[in-house]
Design a protein around this motif. Structure first.
Motif, PDB file in Angstrom:
ATOM      1  N   SER A  24       0.824  -1.205   0.000  1.00 18.80           N
ATOM      2  CA  SER A  24       0.000   0.000   0.000  1.00 18.80           C
ATOM      3  C   SER A  24       0.860   1.259   0.000  1.00 18.80           C
ATOM      4  N   LEU A  25       1.863   1.288   0.850  1.00 20.40           N
ATOM      5  CA  LEU A  25       2.733   2.458   0.925  1.00 20.40           C
ATOM      6  C   LEU A  25       3.559   2.639  -0.345  1.00 20.40           C
ATOM      7  N   GLU A  26       4.052   1.551  -0.902  1.00 19.65           N
ATOM      8  CA  GLU A  26       4.834   1.631  -2.136  1.00 19.65           C
ATOM      9  C   GLU A  26       3.984   2.196  -3.269  1.00 19.65           C
ATOM     10  N   PHE A  27       2.754   1.717  -3.378  1.00 26.70           N
ATOM     11  CA  PHE A  27       1.841   2.210  -4.410  1.00 26.70           C
ATOM     12  C   PHE A  27       1.566   3.702  -4.210  1.00 26.70           C
ATOM     13  N   THR A  28       1.259   4.085  -2.987  1.00 27.04           N
ATOM     14  CA  THR A  28       0.932   5.476  -2.690  1.00 27.04           C
ATOM     15  C   THR A  28       2.112   6.392  -2.978  1.00 27.04           C
ATOM     16  N   GLU A  29       3.310   5.985  -2.587  1.00 24.65           N
ATOM     17  CA  GLU A  29       4.499   6.796  -2.851  1.00 24.65           C
ATOM     18  C   GLU A  29       4.741   6.950  -4.348  1.00 24.65           C
ATOM     19  N   ALA A  30       4.548   5.877  -5.101  1.00 24.25           N
ATOM     20  CA  ALA A  30       4.727   5.940  -6.550  1.00 24.25           C
ATOM     21  C   ALA A  30       3.681   6.858  -7.192  1.00 24.25           C
ATOM     22  N   LEU A  31       2.447   6.765  -6.723  1.00 26.78           N
ATOM     23  CA  LEU A  31       1.379   7.611  -7.251  1.00 26.78           C
ATOM     24  C   LEU A  31       1.660   9.087  -6.948  1.00 26.78           C
ATOM     25  N   SER A  38       0.342  17.488 -11.158  1.00 28.54           N
ATOM     26  CA  SER A  38      -1.067  17.225 -10.866  1.00 28.54           C
ATOM     27  C   SER A  38      -1.326  17.318  -9.362  1.00 28.54           C
ATOM     28  N   ASN A  39      -2.575  17.586  -9.003  1.00 31.03           N
ATOM     29  CA  ASN A  39      -2.940  17.611  -7.591  1.00 31.03           C
ATOM     30  C   ASN A  39      -4.107  16.646  -7.345  1.00 31.03           C
ATOM     31  N   ARG A  40      -4.521  16.546  -6.106  1.00 32.09           N
ATOM     32  CA  ARG A  40      -5.557  15.583  -5.727  1.00 32.09           C
ATOM     33  C   ARG A  40      -6.896  15.894  -6.385  1.00 32.09           C
ATOM     34  N   ALA A  41      -7.217  17.159  -6.532  1.00 34.09           N
ATOM     35  CA  ALA A  41      -8.488  17.536  -7.164  1.00 34.09           C
ATOM     36  C   ALA A  41      -8.500  17.117  -8.633  1.00 34.09           C
ATOM     37  N   GLU A  42      -7.379  17.316  -9.317  1.00 38.75           N
ATOM     38  CA  GLU A  42      -7.293  16.903 -10.722  1.00 38.75           C
ATOM     39  C   GLU A  42      -7.386  15.386 -10.849  1.00 38.75           C
ATOM     40  N   LEU A  43      -6.707  14.682  -9.964  1.00 34.64           N
ATOM     41  CA  LEU A  43      -6.775  13.218  -9.980  1.00 34.64           C
ATOM     42  C   LEU A  43      -8.206  12.756  -9.742  1.00 34.64           C
ATOM     43  N   ALA A  44      -8.878  13.376  -8.793  1.00 30.94           N
ATOM     44  CA  ALA A  44     -10.273  13.018  -8.510  1.00 30.94           C
ATOM     45  C   ALA A  44     -11.141  13.222  -9.741  1.00 30.94           C
ATOM     46  N   GLY A  45     -10.930  14.307 -10.453  1.00 30.73           N
ATOM     47  CA  GLY A  45     -11.696  14.572 -11.675  1.00 30.73           C
ATOM     48  C   GLY A  45     -11.465  13.510 -12.732  1.00 30.73           C
ATOM     49  N   ARG A  46     -10.204  13.099 -12.895  1.00 29.06           N
ATOM     50  CA  ARG A  46      -9.892  12.061 -13.885  1.00 29.06           C
ATOM     51  C   ARG A  46     -10.486  10.713 -13.512  1.00 29.06           C
ATOM     52  N   LYS A  57      -8.620  10.442   1.140  1.00 31.65           N
ATOM     53  CA  LYS A  57      -8.795   9.299   2.047  1.00 31.65           C
ATOM     54  C   LYS A  57      -7.907   8.134   1.618  1.00 31.65           C
ATOM     55  N   VAL A  58      -7.898   7.832   0.330  1.00 35.09           N
ATOM     56  CA  VAL A  58      -7.098   6.714  -0.179  1.00 35.09           C
ATOM     57  C   VAL A  58      -5.602   6.994  -0.019  1.00 35.09           C
ATOM     58  N   LEU A  59      -5.180   8.218  -0.310  1.00 36.62           N
ATOM     59  CA  LEU A  59      -3.758   8.553  -0.210  1.00 36.62           C
ATOM     60  C   LEU A  59      -3.280   8.650   1.236  1.00 36.62           C
ATOM     61  N   ASP A  64      -6.393  -0.448   2.179  1.00 34.55           N
ATOM     62  CA  ASP A  64      -7.815  -0.774   2.078  1.00 34.55           C
ATOM     63  C   ASP A  64      -8.044  -2.270   1.890  1.00 34.55           C
ATOM     64  N   LEU A  65      -9.278  -2.651   1.925  1.00 34.90           N
ATOM     65  CA  LEU A  65      -9.661  -4.064   1.847  1.00 34.90           C
ATOM     66  C   LEU A  65      -9.188  -4.720   0.548  1.00 34.90           C
TER      67      LEU A  65
END
Length: 81
Positions: free
Chosen positions: A27-34, A43-51, A61-63, A68-69
């Motif tokens: 989970s941490l590796e994925f988040t750091e890469a993202l 890019s920012n979180r709002a732009e990512l959410a839009g995409r 929340k995810v970042l 997560d499950l």
């Protein structure tokens, strides 16, 4: 009697081999890469959410809490192989 540092080293080794530890590591590796990719793209979180067609709150929340499950299921299934 065992050296306390030896006991601690054994406990850490056991923890690193646990399912929960591996889930958090993935989970941490994925988040750091993202986050790194988002920074590269400017890019920012709002732009990512839009995409993604989701809310910025969900992206945050995810970042902020990536374990997560779905990740639990992935690691659990990989253990079965």
């Amino acid at each position: 009697m065992s050296d306390p540092f030896t006991k601690l080293a054994k406990a850490f080794k056991k923890a690193r081999n646990s399912h929960a530890y591996r889930v958090e590591a993935v989970s941490l590796e994925f988040t750091e890469a993202l986050l790194a990719r988002m920074e590269e793209c400017g890019s920012n979180r709002a732009e990512l959410a839009g995409r993604l067609g989701t809310s910025p709150d969900y992206v945050s929340k995810v970042l902020n809490n990536p374990g997560d499950l779905t990740m639990h299921r992935l690691v659990k299934r990989s253990d079965a192989v």
